[in-house]
Scaffold this motif. Structure first.
Motif, PDB file in Angstrom:
ATOM      1  N   PRO A  85       0.902  -1.233  -0.143  1.00 40.69           N
ATOM      2  CA  PRO A  85      -0.048  -0.085   0.073  1.00 40.69           C
ATOM      3  C   PRO A  85       0.765   1.398  -0.080  1.00 40.69           C
ATOM      4  O   PRO A  85       0.567   2.275  -0.587  1.00 40.69           O
ATOM      5  N   GLU A  86       1.978   1.063   0.694  1.00 39.20           N
ATOM      6  CA  GLU A  86       2.963   2.416   0.731  1.00 39.20           C
ATOM      7  C   GLU A  86       3.464   2.624  -0.846  1.00 39.20           C
ATOM      8  O   GLU A  86       3.524   3.866  -1.153  1.00 39.20           O
ATOM      9  N   GLU A 117       0.481   4.372  -2.508  1.00 42.75           N
ATOM     10  CA  GLU A 117       0.360   5.818  -2.255  1.00 42.75           C
ATOM     11  C   GLU A 117       1.596   6.817  -2.720  1.00 42.75           C
ATOM     12  O   GLU A 117       1.165   7.730  -2.997  1.00 42.75           O
ATOM     13  N   GLN A 118       2.821   6.282  -2.700  1.00 43.61           N
ATOM     14  CA  GLN A 118       3.582   7.003  -3.205  1.00 43.61           C
ATOM     15  C   GLN A 118       3.434   7.413  -4.890  1.00 43.61           C
ATOM     16  O   GLN A 118       3.616   8.398  -5.160  1.00 43.61           O
ATOM     17  N   ASN A 146       0.774   9.915  -5.036  1.00 42.56           N
ATOM     18  CA  ASN A 146       0.989  11.221  -4.662  1.00 42.56           C
ATOM     19  C   ASN A 146       1.830  11.977  -5.782  1.00 42.56           C
ATOM     20  O   ASN A 146       1.643  12.912  -6.184  1.00 42.56           O
ATOM     21  N   ASP A 180      -7.934   4.392  -8.217  1.00 39.53           N
ATOM     22  CA  ASP A 180      -8.177   4.915  -6.980  1.00 39.53           C
ATOM     23  C   ASP A 180      -9.498   4.820  -6.424  1.00 39.53           C
ATOM     24  O   ASP A 180     -10.211   4.174  -7.239  1.00 39.53           O
ATOM     25  N   ASP A 237     -10.301  -1.762  -2.178  1.00 41.86           N
ATOM     26  CA  ASP A 237      -8.939  -1.651  -1.465  1.00 41.86           C
ATOM     27  C   ASP A 237      -7.986  -2.690  -1.567  1.00 41.86           C
ATOM     28  O   ASP A 237      -8.463  -4.110  -1.174  1.00 41.86           O
TER      29      ASP A 237
END
Ligand SMILES: O=C(O)CCC(=O)C(=O)O
Ligand SMILES: [Fe+2]
Length: 321
Positions: free
Chosen positions: A46-47, A50-51, A54, A210, A231
């Motif tokens: 998940p990290e 997210e990166q 962003n 997303d 998710d």
């Protein structure tokens, strides 16, 4: 037939042939009935997602002139930034309301294949954003590995050599794409297409979407059903090359994206495609006396290029092979 299957692929990352066979069976059934399914239990963190999200938001928020420094229409290699309306996936409708970033396997300008102007071979064109290039190149490698794990599971179901796809996916022409769908202008323009109805061209697509929603898949009754964001999953779907390879045992299903209302939508498909010279001809075991091969043999590059020419006016105008 209104819900896409969700398959937990974590047994593919543990020891044990039984787990592989169970997952392969589920994938096989989903590929025959839908050509579309969700996977969970995959190794992309998940990290990482997210990166990526962003930095994608930072990139698409840059001024147009900055993004157009890597304009995809100014290169033969199909890499870089595609502004709104560069693509028209459904020829019966207006161009798609989306902007894109595309990258592939990076081969430098002095690589013999690039010097020889082999189609789809070339250097990546990254924006000048701190951390972008490393993140994208790492993610490309990890998505390629995930795709090949799924393909290896498919070999079990298809009854072909375990390394059949691995051999053919060396130096692949897979594409990692990031898409930004701006919100549609009015509530009434409901049918405004972020991405027009289409089937994917290649073998296997792994899509992160997303939370905005808007992806729709056509079921066998011809109805459009929602493929909502879930998710921690990727949506996996097969493209036309896999349908040809498997003699239509596996289906390449039409899908589209309705433009989001009041929000921006970001998605990241990874299109897994083999080495460009790979022969795409009926797989062993997918034909017999009752089911003769339906499609003439082609190659990966030949097939992809013919489909690109249908989708991108600039490639036709500039006569890019
Ligand atoms: O953005 C999405 O959800 C789907 C995109 C898609 O189908 C494609 O790029 O081929
Ligand atoms: Fe697609």
């Amino acid at each position: 037939m209104n819900r896409l299957p969700i398959i937990d692929i974590s047994p593919l990352y543990q020891d044990g042939a039984a787990g592989w066979h169970t997952v392969a069976q589920h994938i096989d059934q989903a590929c025959r009935e839908w050509g579309f399914f969700y996977i969970k239990g995959h190794p992309i963190s998940p990290e990482r997602i997210e990166q990526l999200l962003n930095i994608a938001k930072t990139f698409f928020a840059l001024p147009d002139e900055e993004k157009l420094r890597i304009d995809i229409t100014q290169t033969r290699h199909h890499r870089g930034y595609g502004a709104v309306a560069t693509e028209q996936l459904d020829p019966a409708r207006p161009s798609d309301l989306k902007e894109t970033f595309d990258m592939g396997l990076h081969l430098p300008e002095d690589h013999p294949h690039v010097m020889a102007e082999k189609p789809l071979r070339g250097p990546n064109r990254h924006p000048d954003l701190p951390g972008w290039q490393d993140l994208m190149e790492t993610h490309y490698t990890d998505m390629q590995a995930l795709a090949q794990t799924l393909l290896r599971a498919m070999t079990l179901a298809l009854g072909i050599d375990r390394d059949f796809f691995d051999q053919r996916f060396e130096e692949p022409v897979s594409v990692l794409r990031i898409i930004h769908y701006p919100p549609r202008e009015t509530a009434s323009s409901h049918e405004q297409q972020g991405a027009g109805a289409h089937t994917d061209y290649g073998c296997v697509t792994l899509l992160y979407q997303d939370a905005a929603g808007g992806l729709q898949v056509r079921n066998v009754q011809g109805e459009w059903i929602d493929a909502p964001p879930i998710d921690g999953t990727f949506v996996v779907n097969l493209g036309d090359m896999m349908a040809r390879w498997s003699n239509d045992r596996y289906v390449s299903t039409p899908h589209r994206v309705i433009s989001p209302q009041g929000v921006n939508r970001y998605s990241m498909p990874f299109f897994a495609e083999p080495h460009p010279d790979t022969a795409i001809e009926c797989l062993p075991g997918c034909q017999d006396a009752q089911h003769p091969a339906k499609y003439p043999p082609t190659t990966c590059a030949e097939f992809l290029l013919s489909r690109f020419a249908d989708t991108y006016a600039y490639r036709r105008e500039q006569q890019i092979p």
